[in-house]
Design a protein around this motif. Sequence first.
Motif, PDB file in Angstrom:
ATOM      1  N   ARG A   5      -8.071  -6.307  24.856  1.00  9.75           N
ATOM      2  CA  ARG A   5      -7.567  -7.237  23.840  1.00  9.75           C
ATOM      3  C   ARG A   5      -8.686  -7.762  22.940  1.00  9.75           C
ATOM      4  NH1 ARG A   5      -3.948 -10.908  27.996  1.00  9.75           N
ATOM      5  NH2 ARG A   5      -2.598  -9.210  28.755  1.00  9.75           N
ATOM      6  N   ALA A   6      -9.920  -7.544  23.353  1.00 14.95           N
ATOM      7  CA  ALA A   6     -11.060  -8.033  22.567  1.00 14.95           C
ATOM      8  C   ALA A   6     -11.572  -6.987  21.585  1.00 14.95           C
ATOM      9  CB  ALA A   6     -12.198  -8.457  23.496  1.00 14.95           C
ATOM     10  N   GLY A   7     -10.952  -5.794  21.572  1.00 14.61           N
ATOM     11  CA  GLY A   7     -11.468  -4.737  20.713  1.00 14.61           C
ATOM     12  C   GLY A   7     -10.392  -4.024  19.920  1.00 14.61           C
ATOM     13  N   ILE A   8     -10.822  -3.248  18.949  1.00 15.23           N
ATOM     14  CA  ILE A   8      -9.917  -2.464  18.107  1.00 15.23           C
ATOM     15  C   ILE A   8     -10.712  -1.276  17.567  1.00 15.23           C
ATOM     16  CG2 ILE A   8     -10.473  -3.805  16.029  1.00 15.23           C
ATOM     17  CD1 ILE A   8      -7.599  -3.394  15.094  1.00 15.23           C
ATOM     18  N   ASP A 325     -20.381   4.909  19.906  1.00 11.86           N
ATOM     19  CA  ASP A 325     -19.146   4.699  20.665  1.00 11.86           C
ATOM     20  C   ASP A 325     -18.557   3.313  20.445  1.00 11.86           C
ATOM     21  OD1 ASP A 325     -17.624   5.724  23.414  1.00 11.86           O
ATOM     22  OD2 ASP A 325     -17.920   3.542  23.380  1.00 11.86           O
ATOM     23  N   THR A 326     -19.446   2.313  20.368  1.00 12.46           N
ATOM     24  CA  THR A 326     -18.985   0.913  20.404  1.00 12.46           C
ATOM     25  C   THR A 326     -19.822   0.057  19.464  1.00 12.46           C
ATOM     26  OG1 THR A 326     -18.350   1.156  22.729  1.00 12.46           O
ATOM     27  CG2 THR A 326     -18.672  -1.088  21.932  1.00 12.46           C
ATOM     28  N   ILE A 327     -19.154  -0.914  18.842  1.00 13.60           N
ATOM     29  CA  ILE A 327     -19.845  -1.945  18.047  1.00 13.60           C
ATOM     30  C   ILE A 327     -19.404  -3.307  18.576  1.00 13.60           C
ATOM     31  CG2 ILE A 327     -20.090  -3.007  15.761  1.00 13.60           C
ATOM     32  CD1 ILE A 327     -19.612  -0.263  14.525  1.00 13.60           C
ATOM     33  N   PHE A 328     -20.354  -4.204  18.729  1.00 13.97           N
ATOM     34  CA  PHE A 328     -20.037  -5.591  19.067  1.00 13.97           C
ATOM     35  C   PHE A 328     -20.261  -6.426  17.807  1.00 13.97           C
ATOM     36  CE2 PHE A 328     -21.307  -3.639  23.067  1.00 13.97           C
ATOM     37  CZ  PHE A 328     -20.273  -4.019  23.913  1.00 13.97           C
ATOM     38  N   GLY A 329     -19.168  -6.896  17.211  1.00 18.86           N
ATOM     39  CA  GLY A 329     -19.280  -7.679  15.979  1.00 18.86           C
ATOM     40  C   GLY A 329     -18.699  -9.064  16.173  1.00 18.86           C
ATOM     41  N   GLY A 343     -16.416   2.392   4.779  1.00 19.72           N
ATOM     42  CA  GLY A 343     -17.074   3.695   4.744  1.00 19.72           C
ATOM     43  C   GLY A 343     -17.199   4.304   6.121  1.00 19.72           C
ATOM     44  N   LEU A 344     -17.523   3.469   7.116  1.00 17.25           N
ATOM     45  CA  LEU A 344     -17.690   3.953   8.488  1.00 17.25           C
ATOM     46  C   LEU A 344     -16.362   4.413   9.073  1.00 17.25           C
ATOM     47  CD1 LEU A 344     -19.816   4.340  10.692  1.00 17.25           C
ATOM     48  CD2 LEU A 344     -19.413   1.970  11.415  1.00 17.25           C
ATOM     49  N   ARG A 345     -15.271   3.758   8.688  1.00 22.20           N
ATOM     50  CA  ARG A 345     -13.937   4.150   9.181  1.00 22.20           C
ATOM     51  C   ARG A 345     -13.615   5.597   8.806  1.00 22.20           C
ATOM     52  NH1 ARG A 345     -10.494   1.389   5.966  1.00 22.20           N
ATOM     53  NH2 ARG A 345     -11.073  -0.564   6.978  1.00 22.20           N
ATOM     54  N   GLN A 346     -14.065   6.020   7.652  1.00 23.95           N
ATOM     55  CA  GLN A 346     -13.804   7.389   7.211  1.00 23.95           C
ATOM     56  C   GLN A 346     -14.602   8.411   8.023  1.00 23.95           C
ATOM     57  OE1 GLN A 346     -11.417   7.836   4.910  1.00 23.95           O
ATOM     58  NE2 GLN A 346     -11.218   5.591   4.929  1.00 23.95           N
ATOM     59  N   LYS A 347     -15.805   8.028   8.440  1.00 23.73           N
ATOM     60  CA  LYS A 347     -16.685   8.962   9.142  1.00 23.73           C
ATOM     61  C   LYS A 347     -16.462   8.961  10.655  1.00 23.73           C
ATOM     62  CE  LYS A 347     -20.380   8.022   5.796  1.00 23.73           C
ATOM     63  NZ  LYS A 347     -21.701   7.396   5.613  1.00 23.73           N
ATOM     64  N   ALA A 348     -16.140   7.818  11.223  1.00 20.27           N
ATOM     65  CA  ALA A 348     -16.043   7.716  12.691  1.00 20.27           C
ATOM     66  C   ALA A 348     -14.933   6.741  13.077  1.00 20.27           C
ATOM     67  CB  ALA A 348     -17.389   7.252  13.267  1.00 20.27           C
ATOM     68  N   PRO A 349     -13.678   7.131  12.851  1.00 24.47           N
ATOM     69  CA  PRO A 349     -12.572   6.203  13.142  1.00 24.47           C
ATOM     70  C   PRO A 349     -12.410   5.879  14.617  1.00 24.47           C
ATOM     71  CG  PRO A 349     -11.752   8.411  12.622  1.00 24.47           C
ATOM     72  CD  PRO A 349     -13.218   8.414  12.309  1.00 24.47           C
ATOM     73  N   HIS A 350     -13.051   6.684  15.496  1.00 24.48           N
ATOM     74  CA  HIS A 350     -12.910   6.461  16.939  1.00 24.48           C
ATOM     75  C   HIS A 350     -13.710   5.263  17.438  1.00 24.48           C
ATOM     76  CE1 HIS A 350     -16.782   8.534  16.581  1.00 24.48           C
ATOM     77  NE2 HIS A 350     -17.104   7.912  17.702  1.00 24.48           N
ATOM     78  N   ILE A 351     -14.687   4.811  16.670  1.00 28.68           N
ATOM     79  CA  ILE A 351     -15.557   3.717  17.146  1.00 28.68           C
ATOM     80  C   ILE A 351     -14.707   2.483  17.439  1.00 28.68           C
ATOM     81  CG2 ILE A 351     -17.396   2.129  16.501  1.00 28.68           C
ATOM     82  CD1 ILE A 351     -18.638   4.335  14.855  1.00 28.68           C
ATOM     83  N   ARG A 352     -14.959   1.898  18.596  1.00 25.33           N
ATOM     84  CA  ARG A 352     -14.219   0.699  18.971  1.00 25.33           C
ATOM     85  C   ARG A 352     -15.100  -0.533  18.712  1.00 25.33           C
ATOM     86  NH1 ARG A 352      -9.488   0.138  21.262  1.00 25.33           N
ATOM     87  NH2 ARG A 352      -8.938  -1.831  22.269  1.00 25.33           N
ATOM     88  N   VAL A 353     -14.539  -1.491  18.003  1.00 23.03           N
ATOM     89  CA  VAL A 353     -15.270  -2.705  17.649  1.00 23.03           C
ATOM     90  C   VAL A 353     -14.738  -3.863  18.487  1.00 23.03           C
ATOM     91  CG1 VAL A 353     -15.968  -4.257  15.789  1.00 23.03           C
ATOM     92  CG2 VAL A 353     -15.488  -1.860  15.293  1.00 23.03           C
ATOM     93  N   TYR A 354     -15.626  -4.563  19.164  1.00 24.34           N
ATOM     94  CA  TYR A 354     -15.240  -5.712  19.991  1.00 24.34           C
ATOM     95  C   TYR A 354     -15.715  -7.002  19.338  1.00 24.34           C
ATOM     96  CZ  TYR A 354     -14.126  -2.477  23.779  1.00 24.34           C
ATOM     97  OH  TYR A 354     -13.565  -1.475  24.531  1.00 24.34           O
ATOM     98  N   ASN A 355     -14.906  -8.047  19.493  1.00 27.76           N
ATOM     99  CA  ASN A 355     -15.331  -9.376  19.066  1.00 27.76           C
ATOM    100  C   ASN A 355     -16.222  -9.942  20.164  1.00 27.76           C
ATOM    101  OD1 ASN A 355     -15.698 -12.035  18.360  1.00 27.76           O
ATOM    102  ND2 ASN A 355     -13.558 -12.412  17.851  1.00 27.76           N
ATOM    103  N   VAL A 356     -17.507 -10.032  19.888  1.00 30.19           N
ATOM    104  CA  VAL A 356     -18.475 -10.407  20.915  1.00 30.19           C
ATOM    105  C   VAL A 356     -18.260 -11.834  21.413  1.00 30.19           C
ATOM    106  CG1 VAL A 356     -20.269 -11.338  19.411  1.00 30.19           C
ATOM    107  CG2 VAL A 356     -20.926 -10.116  21.479  1.00 30.19           C
ATOM    108  N   SER A 357     -17.526 -12.636  20.672  1.00 24.90           N
ATOM    109  CA  SER A 357     -17.262 -14.013  21.086  1.00 24.90           C
ATOM    110  C   SER A 357     -15.919 -14.170  21.790  1.00 24.90           C
ATOM    111  CB  SER A 357     -17.292 -14.947  19.868  1.00 24.90           C
ATOM    112  OG  SER A 357     -18.562 -14.938  19.275  1.00 24.90           O
ATOM    113  N   HIS A 358     -15.202 -13.058  21.995  1.00 25.06           N
ATOM    114  CA  HIS A 358     -13.873 -13.145  22.614  1.00 25.06           C
ATOM    115  C   HIS A 358     -14.011 -13.489  24.100  1.00 25.06           C
ATOM    116  CE1 HIS A 358      -9.759 -12.215  23.657  1.00 25.06           C
ATOM    117  NE2 HIS A 358      -9.480 -12.016  22.377  1.00 25.06           N
ATOM    118  N   PRO A 359     -13.244 -14.469  24.596  1.00 28.38           N
ATOM    119  CA  PRO A 359     -13.388 -14.859  26.011  1.00 28.38           C
ATOM    120  C   PRO A 359     -13.059 -13.732  26.988  1.00 28.38           C
ATOM    121  CG  PRO A 359     -11.487 -15.934  24.979  1.00 28.38           C
ATOM    122  CD  PRO A 359     -12.266 -15.300  23.882  1.00 28.38           C
TER     123      PRO A 359
END
Length: 432
Positions: A5-8, A325-329, A343-359
């Motif tokens: 739930r903390a990532g997309i 593989d992963t970004i913590f934003g 721009g990054l979405r076009q090149k690597a849509p598989h990357i999962r981004v997590y909200n680093v402040s998510h509980p």
Amino acid sequence: MHVERAGITLEHLTRREDFPFAPLEGVGPNLAGWGVIETCLLLPESLCVMAGPSACLRHSAFMAHARGFTDRFFMLCVPELDMTMGRHLEKIEQGILDIAARRPEKVIFLIVGCPDYILGTDFTGVIARLEAATGRRIILGAMAPITIGLKDSPFTSAYTSFFDFLKHEARTPDPDAVNILGTFMPLSESGELYGVLRRAGVERIRQIPLCADLAEFSRMAEASCSLVLHPLANSLANRMDKDMGIPAVFVPTAYGFSTIAARYAAIEKAVGRPLDVAALEQGARQAAEGLCHALRDTPLAVGCAINGSPYELAAALVDMGLHVDTIFGRGGFAAYEWKLIEGLRQKAPHIRVYNVSHPNLCGETAPFDHIGVAYGVDAGMFCAQAVNVPLSRYQEQKYGYENALWMLTQTHSAMENPVSNHDLIYKNQFLI
């Protein structure tokens, strides 16, 4: 899994509202850096007095010790009851008088915390009396976490307050002078950007952390333009542009070759003279080939505690043919970062981004055990099995192609001499 739930994935991150919302932000390791106290003390001939409850002061005391600011940082503990009744004003005034009597600094920052911010305490009279009695400049600021996210954060306000020391300076524009704004650790005078600018005829390059005193700092008013390397400095640069006629260009620290080329093109336009960087780019690309080889099949993670944008670094690594593989934003994207995300979405849509402040991320490390290399202190905390490359703003500050190669050599060094993330982060005081 709650952590999901903390990532997309970038594929589904098509609007700012898609980013996982943190109803209660966890205080993660990403929050270290560019604090109000250390920002204030970048100004030469200054000291800082922080007044507030002991629990608030405790946090800044750790920071002052870790960053080596204890000689210019003072704390005044005031009880909550005194603050509520307004009785602390007299104590603060007397405390600053006592400090000013035995210290030579010309500027005193008075930093208060959330309680005074909530109460709306009026320090106007205190500051006026202190300035009259001491002959020093007294600047009020806030170390108030509840204000983070406002248009002008406490950090931005502290940095922008430096403008008051420039606005009255007589200005005779010097075409061979340039300001660099937004550096905490200063760029080296033997580094790439200095070399590029000097070969183009820019002889006088000034950064706030390198100014020995206020007189030297005041000569930043002579600059023909300002180069802004961190978003924190945009507000100060805009005021210098609007009120002093010093134009500015936002050219933040980058790691990707194409981004770096674009940054130099923008600098070239700002300084109004050609920059010779072709050989630098060619040499860096050749050197990077060998350095990237060992990383080809390694899953990478990028955190937002790095010096720069995690999305820009991720895009740089993808362009180098590597597997991010992963970004913590964090939830607040800057305008220039959203363009990087698109721009990054076009090149690597598989990357999962997590909200680093998510509980839901608190204490979670198993989902990231497959990561081989993690960039940033925050990514290193979650990717416990990975080799950590801090790229901290408290390490060296570099720029241009030199910065891209520094990132890769730091990676190789960490891979050849791996240490535990815990030891790396805490023994180097990357956290407070």
